[in-house]
Design an enzyme around this catalytic site. Sequence first.
Site, PDB file in Angstrom:
ATOM      1  N   TRP A 183       0.858  -1.184   0.000  1.00 29.96           N
ATOM      2  CA  TRP A 183       0.000   0.000   0.000  1.00 29.96           C
ATOM      3  C   TRP A 183       0.892   1.231   0.000  1.00 29.96           C
ATOM      4  O   TRP A 183       1.886   1.271   0.720  1.00 29.96           O
ATOM      5  CB  TRP A 183      -0.912   0.037   1.239  1.00 29.96           C
ATOM      6  CG  TRP A 183      -1.562   1.379   1.362  1.00 29.96           C
ATOM      7  CD1 TRP A 183      -2.595   1.859   0.613  1.00 29.96           C
ATOM      8  CD2 TRP A 183      -1.166   2.452   2.242  1.00 29.96           C
ATOM      9  NE1 TRP A 183      -2.866   3.159   0.970  1.00 29.96           N
ATOM     10  CE2 TRP A 183      -2.007   3.546   1.961  1.00 29.96           C
ATOM     11  CE3 TRP A 183      -0.185   2.590   3.218  1.00 29.96           C
ATOM     12  CZ2 TRP A 183      -1.897   4.754   2.636  1.00 29.96           C
ATOM     13  CZ3 TRP A 183      -0.061   3.799   3.890  1.00 29.96           C
ATOM     14  CH2 TRP A 183      -0.922   4.872   3.605  1.00 29.96           C
ATOM     15  N   GLU A 222      -2.962  -2.833  -2.502  1.00 31.01           N
ATOM     16  CA  GLU A 222      -4.114  -2.356  -1.718  1.00 31.01           C
ATOM     17  C   GLU A 222      -4.505  -0.947  -2.155  1.00 31.01           C
ATOM     18  O   GLU A 222      -3.727  -0.012  -2.014  1.00 31.01           O
ATOM     19  CB  GLU A 222      -3.732  -2.364  -0.228  1.00 31.01           C
ATOM     20  CG  GLU A 222      -4.814  -1.816   0.690  1.00 31.01           C
ATOM     21  CD  GLU A 222      -4.381  -1.785   2.160  1.00 31.01           C
ATOM     22  OE1 GLU A 222      -3.211  -2.114   2.457  1.00 31.01           O
ATOM     23  OE2 GLU A 222      -5.230  -1.424   3.002  1.00 31.01           O
ATOM     24  N   LYS A 224      -7.037   2.545  -2.328  1.00 31.34           N
ATOM     25  CA  LYS A 224      -7.609   3.427  -1.318  1.00 31.34           C
ATOM     26  C   LYS A 224      -8.351   4.549  -2.014  1.00 31.34           C
ATOM     27  O   LYS A 224      -8.032   4.908  -3.147  1.00 31.34           O
ATOM     28  CB  LYS A 224      -6.477   3.971  -0.459  1.00 31.34           C
ATOM     29  CG  LYS A 224      -6.917   4.767   0.725  1.00 31.34           C
ATOM     30  CD  LYS A 224      -5.817   4.858   1.751  1.00 31.34           C
ATOM     31  CE  LYS A 224      -6.311   5.719   2.897  1.00 31.34           C
ATOM     32  NZ  LYS A 224      -5.390   5.688   4.019  1.00 31.34           N
ATOM     33  N   ASP A 256      -9.481  -3.551   1.600  1.00 30.28           N
ATOM     34  CA  ASP A 256      -9.531  -3.016   2.971  1.00 30.28           C
ATOM     35  C   ASP A 256     -10.882  -2.328   3.110  1.00 30.28           C
ATOM     36  O   ASP A 256     -11.196  -1.414   2.329  1.00 30.28           O
ATOM     37  CB  ASP A 256      -8.366  -2.031   3.179  1.00 30.28           C
ATOM     38  CG  ASP A 256      -8.354  -1.377   4.551  1.00 30.28           C
ATOM     39  OD1 ASP A 256      -9.430  -0.932   5.007  1.00 30.28           O
ATOM     40  OD2 ASP A 256      -7.279  -1.284   5.167  1.00 30.28           O
ATOM     41  N   HIS A 259     -11.507   1.492   2.808  1.00 31.35           N
ATOM     42  CA  HIS A 259     -10.955   2.208   1.658  1.00 31.35           C
ATOM     43  C   HIS A 259     -11.927   2.449   0.519  1.00 31.35           C
ATOM     44  O   HIS A 259     -11.521   2.588  -0.630  1.00 31.35           O
ATOM     45  CB  HIS A 259      -9.733   1.466   1.125  1.00 31.35           C
ATOM     46  CG  HIS A 259      -8.565   1.533   2.065  1.00 31.35           C
ATOM     47  ND1 HIS A 259      -7.306   1.097   1.741  1.00 31.35           N
ATOM     48  CD2 HIS A 259      -8.471   2.015   3.332  1.00 31.35           C
ATOM     49  CE1 HIS A 259      -6.493   1.279   2.759  1.00 31.35           C
ATOM     50  NE2 HIS A 259      -7.172   1.834   3.735  1.00 31.35           N
ATOM     51  N   HIS A 283      -8.071  -6.696   4.379  1.00 33.20           N
ATOM     52  CA  HIS A 283      -7.759  -5.970   5.606  1.00 33.20           C
ATOM     53  C   HIS A 283      -9.094  -5.673   6.252  1.00 33.20           C
ATOM     54  O   HIS A 283      -9.881  -4.892   5.702  1.00 33.20           O
ATOM     55  CB  HIS A 283      -7.050  -4.646   5.307  1.00 33.20           C
ATOM     56  CG  HIS A 283      -5.569  -4.775   5.256  1.00 33.20           C
ATOM     57  ND1 HIS A 283      -4.737  -3.696   5.073  1.00 33.20           N
ATOM     58  CD2 HIS A 283      -4.771  -5.863   5.393  1.00 33.20           C
ATOM     59  CE1 HIS A 283      -3.479  -4.116   5.084  1.00 33.20           C
ATOM     60  NE2 HIS A 283      -3.468  -5.424   5.265  1.00 33.20           N
ATOM     61  N   ASP A 291     -11.591   6.604   6.977  1.00 34.27           N
ATOM     62  CA  ASP A 291     -10.754   5.413   7.155  1.00 34.27           C
ATOM     63  C   ASP A 291     -10.065   5.476   8.516  1.00 34.27           C
ATOM     64  O   ASP A 291      -8.849   5.556   8.612  1.00 34.27           O
ATOM     65  CB  ASP A 291      -9.717   5.386   6.020  1.00 34.27           C
ATOM     66  CG  ASP A 291      -8.801   4.186   6.085  1.00 34.27           C
ATOM     67  OD1 ASP A 291      -9.246   3.128   6.573  1.00 34.27           O
ATOM     68  OD2 ASP A 291      -7.640   4.299   5.658  1.00 34.27           O
ATOM     69  N   ASP A 293      -9.855   3.382  11.027  1.00 31.95           N
ATOM     70  CA  ASP A 293      -9.229   2.182  11.597  1.00 31.95           C
ATOM     71  C   ASP A 293      -9.552   1.972  13.064  1.00 31.95           C
ATOM     72  O   ASP A 293      -8.668   1.691  13.882  1.00 31.95           O
ATOM     73  CB  ASP A 293      -7.705   2.204  11.352  1.00 31.95           C
ATOM     74  CG  ASP A 293      -7.367   2.032   9.876  1.00 31.95           C
ATOM     75  OD1 ASP A 293      -7.573   0.925   9.357  1.00 31.95           O
ATOM     76  OD2 ASP A 293      -6.938   3.007   9.231  1.00 31.95           O
ATOM     77  N   ASP A 323      -6.575  -4.777  10.305  1.00 34.21           N
ATOM     78  CA  ASP A 323      -5.860  -3.514  10.123  1.00 34.21           C
ATOM     79  C   ASP A 323      -6.586  -2.412  10.874  1.00 34.21           C
ATOM     80  O   ASP A 323      -7.438  -1.728  10.317  1.00 34.21           O
ATOM     81  CB  ASP A 323      -5.766  -3.180   8.615  1.00 34.21           C
ATOM     82  CG  ASP A 323      -4.950  -1.917   8.370  1.00 34.21           C
ATOM     83  OD1 ASP A 323      -4.285  -1.441   9.306  1.00 34.21           O
ATOM     84  OD2 ASP A 323      -5.004  -1.399   7.231  1.00 34.21           O
TER      85      ASP A 323
HETATM   86  C1  RNT Z   1      -3.614   2.480   4.960  1.00 28.14           C
HETATM   87  C2  RNT Z   1      -3.729   1.028   4.686  1.00 28.14           C
HETATM   88  C3  RNT Z   1      -2.566   0.212   5.138  1.00 28.14           C
HETATM   89  C4  RNT Z   1      -2.097   0.585   6.516  1.00 28.14           C
HETATM   90  C5  RNT Z   1      -1.139  -0.414   7.128  1.00 28.14           C
HETATM   91  C6  RNT Z   1      -0.375   0.184   8.262  1.00 28.14           C
HETATM   92  O1  RNT Z   1      -4.764   3.175   4.684  1.00 28.14           O
HETATM   93  O2  RNT Z   1      -4.910   0.521   5.209  1.00 28.14           O
HETATM   94  O3  RNT Z   1      -2.886  -1.131   5.041  1.00 28.14           O
HETATM   95  O4  RNT Z   1      -3.143   0.746   7.413  1.00 28.14           O
HETATM   96  O5  RNT Z   1      -0.351  -0.976   6.179  1.00 28.14           O
HETATM   97 ZN    ZN Z   2      -5.139  -1.616   5.076  1.00 25.99          ZN
END
Ligand code: RNT
Ligand code: ZN
Length: 416
Positions: A183, A222, A224, A256, A259, A283, A291, A293, A323
Amino acid sequence: MDTALDLAKRRYASLGIDVDAALSALQRIPISIHCWQGDDVLGFDTDGAALSGGIQTTGSYPGRARTPEELMADFEKAISLIGGAKRINLHASYAIFENGEHADRDALLPRHFAKWIDFAKKSNLGIDFNPTCFSHPMVRDGLTLSSPDEEVRAFWVRHCIACRRIAAAFAQALGTHCLCNLWIPDGFKDVPADRLTPRLRLKDSLDQIFAQRLPGVIDSVESKVFGIGLEAYTVGSAEFYLGYAASHPGVYDLLDNGHYHPTEMVSDKISAMLCHFDKVPLHVTRPVRWDSDHVVRLDDELREIAVEIVRNDATERTLIGLDFFDASINRVAAWVIGTRNMQKALLYALLMPHAKLRALQDQAAFTELMMLQEAIKVMPMGAVWDAFCRSEGVPADDEWFDTVMAYERDVLRKRG
Ligand code: RNT
Ligand code: ZN
């Protein structure tokens, strides 16, 4: 006297579900637990460089792991409270340098991760890996693999190739695959003057990075939709990487669930991907308005993601990684809660009569389908989950918290 488990088994048997089979299936589904929840995504290789790249941890709960030893101890504490098959997901920034050595990101070698291999062996974990294309001075103007500065771009290409070699070393040492997921933060805060050329440069970088197949390594990219400070444009968008993966066998597109646009659901994307790819890396996170997390909760989307994995018979084709990074609560508890929730969602899915539900759909019996889907939500899964924890030798939901609080008191709070 009947135990809660006996009663639950009888209820599930009435739907044709074998609880014991569900329990042993759950035990075998590996969850790749991200190391970066333990230290707010800081890593060890840049001496306190702030987290950058459009991602952010918020909160200042005491006890962040500051060294490899602390991170390993915290991770061990967490996994001692989590049953089932587990893996550890590392970032390149977690390299461990010994004897005063230091290597920049483009010169990392497997030996800088030797201690992680020892740790993984001791704790019976596979390792997954990620290049770290953020929190580093070679990220220039927010760009890495799509930079117009050839020196910058070449640096990150070398880094990603070094990471794939390290991933191959993990696979070889541990006898299990290593998912190497890429990513990058690259993007612009405001309306770009050229959207195409950065994407063509990223494509060229990827071609260099993935030129050689490496045994044991599963490569993924990955996408986003946006990052903080990079709101207008992301080079590595969903279409960009999906197209790349579709046209490059051996490179997979990682989803993810933080994203995408807020009404787009990864639970709906999994089956679409399964039509075209033999593997779908994930993820699993929890976006709250962005986003963010947040720690994964047992909410509707998590369950639906798990249902898609289980009912499509894709527990071996989806690579489940977590993640999230929350610095506002006890970080060990965050790991325990988030990972156990992923497993609960899978258990929920394993305890559903999928053949029956599918038949109702095919018969257009949508009223009965809705009735049954809602009835399933209050089936006695709790007793089955408790049995899972018991058989895995880990505490039940209402039993592990004291252990984490004692660890906080005796270890985390002493870190100053
Ligand atoms: C970032 C991505 C990525 C990170 C990690 C730390 O938006 O989700 O995967 O969160 O690699
Ligand atoms: Zn991620």
